[in-house]
Design a protein around this motif. Structure first.
Motif, PDB file in Angstrom:
ATOM      1  N   ASP A  29      -6.790 -11.877  11.537  1.00 51.87           N
ATOM      2  CA  ASP A  29      -5.849 -11.482  12.588  1.00 51.87           C
ATOM      3  C   ASP A  29      -5.758  -9.966  12.638  1.00 51.87           C
ATOM      4  O   ASP A  29      -5.805  -9.287  11.605  1.00 51.87           O
ATOM      5  CB  ASP A  29      -4.451 -12.041  12.301  1.00 51.87           C
ATOM      6  N   GLY A  30      -5.596  -9.439  13.841  1.00 54.53           N
ATOM      7  CA  GLY A  30      -5.450  -7.997  13.961  1.00 54.53           C
ATOM      8  C   GLY A  30      -5.150  -7.558  15.369  1.00 54.53           C
ATOM      9  O   GLY A  30      -4.918  -8.378  16.268  1.00 54.53           O
ATOM     10  N   HIS A  31      -5.162  -6.249  15.577  1.00 52.51           N
ATOM     11  CA  HIS A  31      -4.953  -5.630  16.880  1.00 52.51           C
ATOM     12  C   HIS A  31      -6.050  -4.601  17.125  1.00 52.51           C
ATOM     13  O   HIS A  31      -6.417  -3.859  16.205  1.00 52.51           O
ATOM     14  CB  HIS A  31      -3.594  -4.922  16.957  1.00 52.51           C
ATOM     15  N   VAL A  32      -6.547  -4.561  18.346  1.00 55.01           N
ATOM     16  CA  VAL A  32      -7.436  -3.491  18.772  1.00 55.01           C
ATOM     17  C   VAL A  32      -6.569  -2.476  19.498  1.00 55.01           C
ATOM     18  O   VAL A  32      -5.991  -2.769  20.558  1.00 55.01           O
ATOM     19  CB  VAL A  32      -8.553  -4.007  19.696  1.00 55.01           C
ATOM     20  N   ASN A  33      -6.451  -1.281  18.929  1.00 55.71           N
ATOM     21  CA  ASN A  33      -5.609  -0.229  19.499  1.00 55.71           C
ATOM     22  C   ASN A  33      -6.475   0.742  20.308  1.00 55.71           C
ATOM     23  O   ASN A  33      -7.439   1.311  19.786  1.00 55.71           O
ATOM     24  CB  ASN A  33      -4.880   0.530  18.387  1.00 55.71           C
ATOM     25  N   LEU A  34      -6.108   0.917  21.563  1.00 60.31           N
ATOM     26  CA  LEU A  34      -6.842   1.801  22.466  1.00 60.31           C
ATOM     27  C   LEU A  34      -5.964   2.969  22.885  1.00 60.31           C
ATOM     28  O   LEU A  34      -4.754   2.813  23.085  1.00 60.31           O
ATOM     29  CB  LEU A  34      -7.278   1.051  23.727  1.00 60.31           C
ATOM     30  N   VAL A  35      -6.583   4.128  23.034  1.00 54.07           N
ATOM     31  CA  VAL A  35      -5.920   5.304  23.599  1.00 54.07           C
ATOM     32  C   VAL A  35      -6.833   5.854  24.686  1.00 54.07           C
ATOM     33  O   VAL A  35      -8.012   6.142  24.432  1.00 54.07           O
ATOM     34  CB  VAL A  35      -5.641   6.381  22.528  1.00 54.07           C
ATOM     35  N   GLY A  36      -6.291   5.997  25.894  1.00 50.97           N
ATOM     36  CA  GLY A  36      -7.083   6.505  26.998  1.00 50.97           C
ATOM     37  C   GLY A  36      -7.505   7.947  26.790  1.00 50.97           C
ATOM     38  O   GLY A  36      -6.887   8.703  26.032  1.00 50.97           O
ATOM     39  N   GLY A  37      -8.576   8.318  27.463  1.00 48.27           N
ATOM     40  CA  GLY A  37      -9.098   9.676  27.336  1.00 48.27           C
ATOM     41  C   GLY A  37      -8.485  10.625  28.352  1.00 48.27           C
ATOM     42  O   GLY A  37      -7.353  10.436  28.805  1.00 48.27           O
ATOM     43  N   ASP A  38      -9.278  11.622  28.731  1.00 48.72           N
ATOM     44  CA  ASP A  38      -8.800  12.633  29.671  1.00 48.72           C
ATOM     45  C   ASP A  38      -8.861  12.163  31.119  1.00 48.72           C
ATOM     46  O   ASP A  38      -8.244  12.769  31.996  1.00 48.72           O
ATOM     47  CB  ASP A  38      -9.634  13.914  29.531  1.00 48.72           C
ATOM     48  N   ALA A  39      -9.603  11.094  31.355  1.00 48.24           N
ATOM     49  CA  ALA A  39      -9.772  10.596  32.722  1.00 48.24           C
ATOM     50  C   ALA A  39      -9.675   9.073  32.708  1.00 48.24           C
ATOM     51  O   ALA A  39      -9.815   8.433  31.659  1.00 48.24           O
ATOM     52  CB  ALA A  39     -11.119  11.053  33.282  1.00 48.24           C
ATOM     53  N   PRO A  40      -9.409   8.466  33.854  1.00 49.62           N
ATOM     54  CA  PRO A  40      -9.408   6.994  33.905  1.00 49.62           C
ATOM     55  C   PRO A  40     -10.761   6.446  33.451  1.00 49.62           C
ATOM     56  O   PRO A  40     -11.810   7.068  33.675  1.00 49.62           O
ATOM     57  CB  PRO A  40      -9.148   6.694  35.386  1.00 49.62           C
ATOM     58  N   ALA A  41     -10.743   5.288  32.806  1.00 46.39           N
ATOM     59  CA  ALA A  41     -11.977   4.677  32.306  1.00 46.39           C
ATOM     60  C   ALA A  41     -11.983   3.194  32.660  1.00 46.39           C
ATOM     61  O   ALA A  41     -10.949   2.526  32.595  1.00 46.39           O
ATOM     62  CB  ALA A  41     -12.096   4.860  30.798  1.00 46.39           C
ATOM     63  N   ARG A  42     -13.141   2.713  33.024  1.00 39.97           N
ATOM     64  CA  ARG A  42     -13.326   1.292  33.292  1.00 39.97           C
ATOM     65  C   ARG A  42     -13.854   0.635  32.011  1.00 39.97           C
ATOM     66  O   ARG A  42     -14.989   0.885  31.590  1.00 39.97           O
ATOM     67  CB  ARG A  42     -14.332   1.101  34.436  1.00 39.97           C
ATOM     68  N   ILE A  43     -13.007  -0.159  31.376  1.00 44.56           N
ATOM     69  CA  ILE A  43     -13.422  -0.880  30.171  1.00 44.56           C
ATOM     70  C   ILE A  43     -14.076  -2.182  30.616  1.00 44.56           C
ATOM     71  O   ILE A  43     -13.460  -3.002  31.305  1.00 44.56           O
ATOM     72  CB  ILE A  43     -12.208  -1.175  29.256  1.00 44.56           C
ATOM     73  N   GLU A  44     -15.329  -2.360  30.253  1.00 40.52           N
ATOM     74  CA  GLU A  44     -16.052  -3.554  30.679  1.00 40.52           C
ATOM     75  C   GLU A  44     -15.775  -4.749  29.777  1.00 40.52           C
ATOM     76  O   GLU A  44     -15.651  -5.880  30.251  1.00 40.52           O
ATOM     77  CB  GLU A  44     -17.557  -3.265  30.718  1.00 40.52           C
TER      78      GLU A  44
END
Length: 325
Positions: free
Chosen positions: A33-48
């Motif tokens: 069990d866990g969490h994937v932690n994301l932090v956006g960059g300097d611009a919008p990003a399309r995560i596929e």
């Protein structure tokens, strides 16, 4: 703007990923069990897509040589496509089942020398370099494994090494493209008969197939050779009291055979004690698709990156090795 887009394509200023496991310790048949932690960059990003996969080091034979490769053997999607805003923070939970055949990496609180295991997180970003993260995972034995390993120590066997061999064991149902070999130096009472013993577990929800490979000493008129034994044990048998006696019986039965295969044929019916001859072990690996990686292969570049990450992640691990003096 063009320069920023170019930097983003090379991963500069892009989103970051960090996976945090609730507990990096698990057992075959359980889950991580866990969490994937994301932090956006300097611009919008399309995560596929976001995926997690178990990776490990496997010994691969090619021609007359043998080399180690990094293999992803179990993969699961965590998320589909979505838009990640600049500096946006997300925590995506997941629960990844651990295959029953997952090899053991830690025994009685100590790392098996030669074993590595990690959970690799892959963040696929549109029009940019994909990001990844690797977390160390420790796979502990099930009760039936513990009883058998404890019996080997009680009988005086000394742990030597453990690794994963790419291929399949003839006659044994397998879902993974490799099997684990746990090697022991022979205990004193067997030393006149064998030099080493290799132990393999192929585990399912019902129980475990125990495969023994004994390196039998040669005599005055005969050369040394390997002999094999196969024993099916249900999980419920873990409560048996005298496992040292059971394992001793297996070893004596196995070493009393000459080669097995040529005289007796291939193995025994599933669920009954059986054995293999020389062709039935290292020579019985499936070719073609049977030897291919389960799930998605990392590929050459991915394999090299994952390999470096694994070495970095496990560097400085001083948990000790099972069987160390």
């Amino acid at each position: 703007m063009v320069f920023k887009k170019m930097l983003s394509a090379f991963g500069v200023g892009g989103p970051s990923v960090d996976t945090v496991l609730a507990n990096p310790n698990t057992r075959p048949g359980l889950a991580l069990d866990g969490h994937v932690n994301l932090v956006g960059g300097d611009a919008p990003a399309r995560i596929e897509q976001i995926t997690v996969g178990l990776v490990t080091r496997v010994e691969i034979e090619g021609g007359d040589s043998e080399y180690a490769g990094i293999m992803e053997f179990h993969r699961m999607p965590v998320s589909g496509a979505f838009e990640l805003a600049p500096k946006q923070q997300l925590a995506i939970p997941f629960q990844m089942p651990v295959p029953w055949e997952t090899p053991v990496t830690d025994v009685f609180g100590q790392r098996l020398h030669g074993m590595t295991m990690g959970l690799r997180t892959e963040l696929a970003v549109a029009r940019a370099v994909d990001k990844s993260d690797l977390d160390q995972v420790s796979v502990h034995p099930l009760p039936i494994h513990e009883r058998i390993l404890d019996a080997f120590q009680a009988l005086g066997f000394r742990f030597k090494h453990a690794d994963l061999e790419r291929g399949h064991i003839y006659g044994v149902p397998q879902t993974l493209p490799f099997y684990q070999e746990i090697e022991f130096f022979a205990a004193p009472q067997y030393a006149q008969t064998v030099t080493e013993v290799e132990l393999t577990f192929v585990t399912s929800q019902q129980g475990v197939e125990v495969i023994l490979e004994c390196d039998k000493r040669g005599g005055f008129f005969s050369a040394g050779h390997d002999v094999y034994g196969r024993y099916a044990v249900p999980h419920s048998d873990a409560a048996r009291t005298d496992w040292a006696q059971v394992v001793d019986g297996w070893l004596r039965e196995t070493t009393s055979r000459y080669g097995g295969l040529r005289a007796q044929g291939f193995g025994a019916p599933h669920g009954a004690p059986g054995h293999y001859g020389p062709q039935g072990h290292h020579g019985r690996r499936g070719g073609g698709m049977g030897g291919m990686m389960a799930g998605a292969a990392l590929g050459v570049a991915g394999g090299l990156v994952a390999g470096e990450m694994i070495e970095d992640a496990f560097e400085g691990d001083d948990g000790g090795d099972f069987g160390e003096e």
